[in-house]
Write a protein that holds these residues in place. Structure first.
Motif, short mmCIF file in Angstrom:
data_model
loop_
_atom_site.label_atom_id
_atom_site.label_comp_id
_atom_site.label_asym_id
_atom_site.label_seq_id
_atom_site.Cartn_x
_atom_site.Cartn_y
_atom_site.Cartn_z
N TYR A 25 40.72 50.42 59.41
CA TYR A 25 41.40 49.33 59.96
C TYR A 25 41.29 49.33 61.63
N TYR A 26 41.14 48.31 62.21
CA TYR A 26 40.94 48.24 63.50
C TYR A 26 42.22 47.60 64.04
N GLY A 28 45.48 46.01 63.62
CA GLY A 28 46.00 45.32 62.32
C GLY A 28 44.83 44.64 61.52
N ARG A 29 43.74 44.77 62.11
CA ARG A 29 42.88 44.12 61.24
C ARG A 29 42.22 44.93 60.29
N ILE A 30 41.51 44.12 59.24
CA ILE A 30 40.78 45.06 58.15
C ILE A 30 39.19 44.99 58.66
N GLY A 31 38.86 46.34 58.70
CA GLY A 31 37.36 46.57 58.98
C GLY A 31 36.76 46.56 57.48
N GLY A 52 30.56 40.30 60.39
CA GLY A 52 31.80 40.53 60.46
C GLY A 52 32.66 40.59 59.39
N SER A 236 35.26 39.22 54.31
CA SER A 236 36.44 39.82 55.03
C SER A 236 36.94 41.25 54.51
N GLY A 237 36.05 42.17 54.85
CA GLY A 237 36.44 43.71 54.47
C GLY A 237 36.33 43.90 53.01
#
Lengths: 267, 231
Positions: A25-26, A28-31, A52, A236-237
């Protein structure tokens, strides 16, 4: 001939790499999230998806360049599956110099630009303890030949090389120590198409002759069709589809894969 | 029929077009057939009836929605990618209508590749490739060139040479005699007859009726597997 077939089949009984529940995770974002798969000896897996989608994050987590937040990356070492996420930094570095190799998209990230071509290849051997100058030079020359770099360019620095030559030099530097698993990040990205074709042919031959396993991240579906045995499609990860390369490309099941495949311009 | 090399049992196939209103197109239902070693079965039916779809499912190129597809004991419908790849290397050959190769690879290597991939020494593999290219009348001066620039008929013959390089026990042939002249057509038909004689189980699509009558033992009309259209 029959015996050889059975040998190959026998060699693929146990995975070389097992990935379980990997996430990064970055903030709150999902890597990338919930990634699990097995890679068998001699297998080439392609990871595709748009920019991305998390494919490079995943590759960096697998190769130990990024620390994942959860999950395990188990690698077979002499019959023992060891977790490369929790091993010590020196151990992981040793792995990166021996059983693992990493081919960067931009060759200058994987090369020492102020060291001669021969030095770039020889350095990895010296990292493993090779000391005899004649042996190192002979092996470097052999490898430059395999990646089609003329012996008389051996003492030139990669700065004087074209993009395609630099990429081939990076591959020689990586493979000279006989790794078992190669990570590649867009290995043909940024090269013009005629150079790409030559590099693809070279990589295919090396993978087959050395029995290498490889994980190749790319957004180029033509590259994976020619190089990869199987595919993992990311969005999206998350991994949205996996399967045999030609099956995923010719009969995609997921909406995103269908969009990806139908968006390729025909030539 | 338990001694079948290729056995298709009650196979269903649908295509779901997620980006076109999630349209679901049922294309096959209850498809069943069995092919014994040494037997050649022709798939027949009008264009669009599903001959190629069925063949692609047997090769693992299309995913079956349900049913079993056994080739030499491996269920292609449920097998892992590496099992299907092992099957394609050792057991199941496929001559498609189109040649797909890495650009710039010489024709001789294109034909020898299936042999190299099972570990045959380069010299031996190239010898077999030379024999096949000679039989299929590809001039020797072209062997060192990539087939990507060849004519349609030449590409088709390179494709056939590649498909027959290994002596697979199971073989899929998609219009192997299309776009060939009489001399080369005869060579291909002889290759098929030789494959049958050594016990290969073959499924083929032949629009060439005389060719079909000569090499095929029976026909399976895939129209029988077409789902009833929802009006």
């Amino acid at each position: 001939m029959k015996d050889m077939i059975e040998d190959r089949a026998g060699a693929t009984d146990r995975p070389l790499l097992t990935v379980e529940g990997l996430a990064k995770y970055y903030g709150g974002r999902i890597g990338c999230e919930e990634v699990s798969f097995d890679l068998y000896p001699g297998e080439v897996m392609g990871i595709v998806g748009e920019s991305g989608s998390g494919k490079t994050t995943l590759l960096n987590c697998l190769a130990g360049h990024l620390a994942p937040d959860t999950g395990r990356v188990l690698f077979d070492r002499a019959g023992q599956m060891v977790d490369t996420v929790t091993m010590s930094e020196p151990e992981r570095r040793m792995l990166g110099r021996t059983d693992w190799a990493f081919v960067h998209q931009h060759a200058h990230e994987g090369l020492r630009m102020n060291v001669s071509a021969g030095g770039n290849v020889g350095e990895r051997l010296m990292g493993l303890g090779a000391r005899h100058y004649g042996d190192i030079r002979a092996k470097a020359e052999d490898w430059l030949g395999r990646v089609e770099i003329a012996a008389d360019r051996m003492d030139d620095r990669p700065k004087a090389f074209s993009g395609g030559m630099r990429q081939r030099l990076q591959i020689a530097r990586n493979l000279v120590t006989g790794p078992r698993l190669v990570f590649m990040d867009e290995p043909t990205g940024g090269l013009d198409v005629s150079v790409q074709a030559r590099l693809l042919d070279l990589l295919r031959g090396l993978v087959r002759e050395m029995g290498l396993s490889a994980i190749i991240v790319t957004h180029d579906l033509a590259v994976v069709r020619l190089l990869a045995d199987r595919l993992m499609v990311m969005k999206s990860g998350h991994v949205v589809e996996t399967g045999l390369t030609d099956q995923v490309l010719d009969d995609p099941q997921h909406a995103y894969t269908q969009l990806l495949v139908s968006s390729v311009l025909q030539v | 029929m338990t001694d079948a090399m290729i056995s298709v049992e009650n196979v269903t196939k649908t295509f779901t077009l997620h980006n076109q209103g999630s349209t679901v197109i049922p294309v096959m239902e209850g498809a069943s057939l069995a092919v014994a070693p040494g037997e050649c079965v022709a798939l027949v039916g009008a264009s669009g009836a599903g001959k190629s779809t069925l063949m692609r499912m047997i090769y693992g190129n299309y995913l079956a929605a349900s049913g079993r597809i056994l080739v030499g004991g491996t269920d292609v419908a449920t097998a892992e990618p590496r099992e299907i790849l092992a099957l394609r290397r050792a057991v199941l050959g496929y001559v498609s209508q189109f040649l797909r190769v890495v650009p710039r690879v010489p024709t001789l290597d294109v034909v020898a590749e299936p042999l190299l991939s099972v570990g045959l020494p380069r010299e031996e593999a190239q010898e077999r490739a030379r024999t096949l290219l000679t039989r299929l009348n590809i001039p020797e001066r072209l062997w060192g060139l990539s087939p990507t620039t060849f004519s349609g008929g030449e590409q088709q013959r390179v494709n056939i040479a590649r498909g027959f390089a290994r002596q697979y026990p199971a073989l899929l042939l998609d219009e192997p005699t299309a776009s060939l002249d009489a001399v080369n057509r005869e060579e291909v038909l002889q290759l098929i007859e030789e494959a049958k004689a050594r016990g290969a189980a073959i499924v083929g699509i032949f629009h060439d009726q005389p060719a079909r009558d000569r090499v095929c033992d029976r026909e399976v009309d895939v129209t029988g597997f077409t789902p009833a259209r929802v009006a």
